[in-house]
Design an enzyme around this catalytic site. Structure first.
Site, PDB file in Angstrom:
ATOM      1  N   HIS A 172       0.841  -1.195   0.000  1.00 28.40           N
ATOM      2  CA  HIS A 172       0.000   0.000   0.000  1.00 28.40           C
ATOM      3  C   HIS A 172       0.878   1.248   0.000  1.00 28.40           C
ATOM      4  O   HIS A 172       2.043   1.205   0.397  1.00 28.40           O
ATOM      5  CB  HIS A 172      -0.911   0.003   1.220  1.00 28.40           C
ATOM      6  N   GLU A 218       0.853   3.882   1.862  1.00 28.32           N
ATOM      7  CA  GLU A 218       1.318   4.265   3.195  1.00 28.32           C
ATOM      8  C   GLU A 218       2.523   3.431   3.608  1.00 28.32           C
ATOM      9  O   GLU A 218       3.505   3.967   4.142  1.00 28.32           O
ATOM     10  CB  GLU A 218       0.213   4.065   4.246  1.00 28.32           C
ATOM     11  N   CYS A 239      -5.990   1.299   5.630  1.00 27.05           N
ATOM     12  CA  CYS A 239      -6.544   0.034   6.102  1.00 27.05           C
ATOM     13  C   CYS A 239      -6.016  -0.249   7.512  1.00 27.05           C
ATOM     14  O   CYS A 239      -5.176   0.494   8.038  1.00 27.05           O
ATOM     15  CB  CYS A 239      -6.159  -1.101   5.151  1.00 27.05           C
ATOM     16  N   CYS A 247      -2.078  -0.857   7.565  1.00 25.71           N
ATOM     17  CA  CYS A 247      -1.315   0.386   7.408  1.00 25.71           C
ATOM     18  C   CYS A 247      -1.459   1.275   8.634  1.00 25.71           C
ATOM     19  O   CYS A 247      -0.512   1.962   9.023  1.00 25.71           O
ATOM     20  CB  CYS A 247      -1.745   1.126   6.145  1.00 25.71           C
TER      21      CYS A 247
END
Length: 128
Positions: free
Chosen positions: A55, A57, A83, A86
């Site tokens: 992801h 992040e 999410c 993260c």
């Protein structure tokens, strides 16, 4: 700027960008995609995201860690709300503020950030 950075992603289902800012300077950036050295294909033949796709992040956080800089007290600007996984990384990395524009369908990550007393700001850029 995070929206512009998201355009670097090779992912077809969703492109996400993230910027880490500290003391009014960008200290890291990231977008969703495969790990370094892998093919730039995020989805399998059934259009499902491959399990090893990172992801935005996570890419920004690991990039700043690799650089030797600290994300302690930083703000994370990300195009889609984080999410749960993260959000754990955000908490552990010392980020104190998260600003996002699009809400993900699951809000577990946002709830965890709030529980950790991280400031969470939603800015809807679609109406601007």
């Amino acid at each position: 700027m995070a929206s512009i950075w998201a355009q670097n992603s090779y992912c077809k289902r969703r492109q996400v960008g993230a910027l880490l800012v500290k003391n009014k300077m960008i200290i890291s950036d990231g977008y969703n995609g495969t790990p370094s050295g892998f093919e730039n294909v995020c989805e399998d033949e059934n259009n499902k995201t491959k399990p090893y796709v990172l992801h935005a992040e996570a890419n920004a956080i690991t990039k700043v860690a690799k650089s030797g800089n600290s994300s302690e007290g930083a703000t994370l600007y990300v195009t889609t709300s984080p999410c749960l996984e993260c959000s754990k990384l955000i908490i552990q990395s010392g980020i104190k503020r998260v600003v996002y524009s699009v809400s993900y369908r699951v809000d577990d990550g946002i709830n965890l950030l709030k529980r950790a007393d991280i400031e969470v700001v939603h800015i809807d850029i679609t109406n601007r």
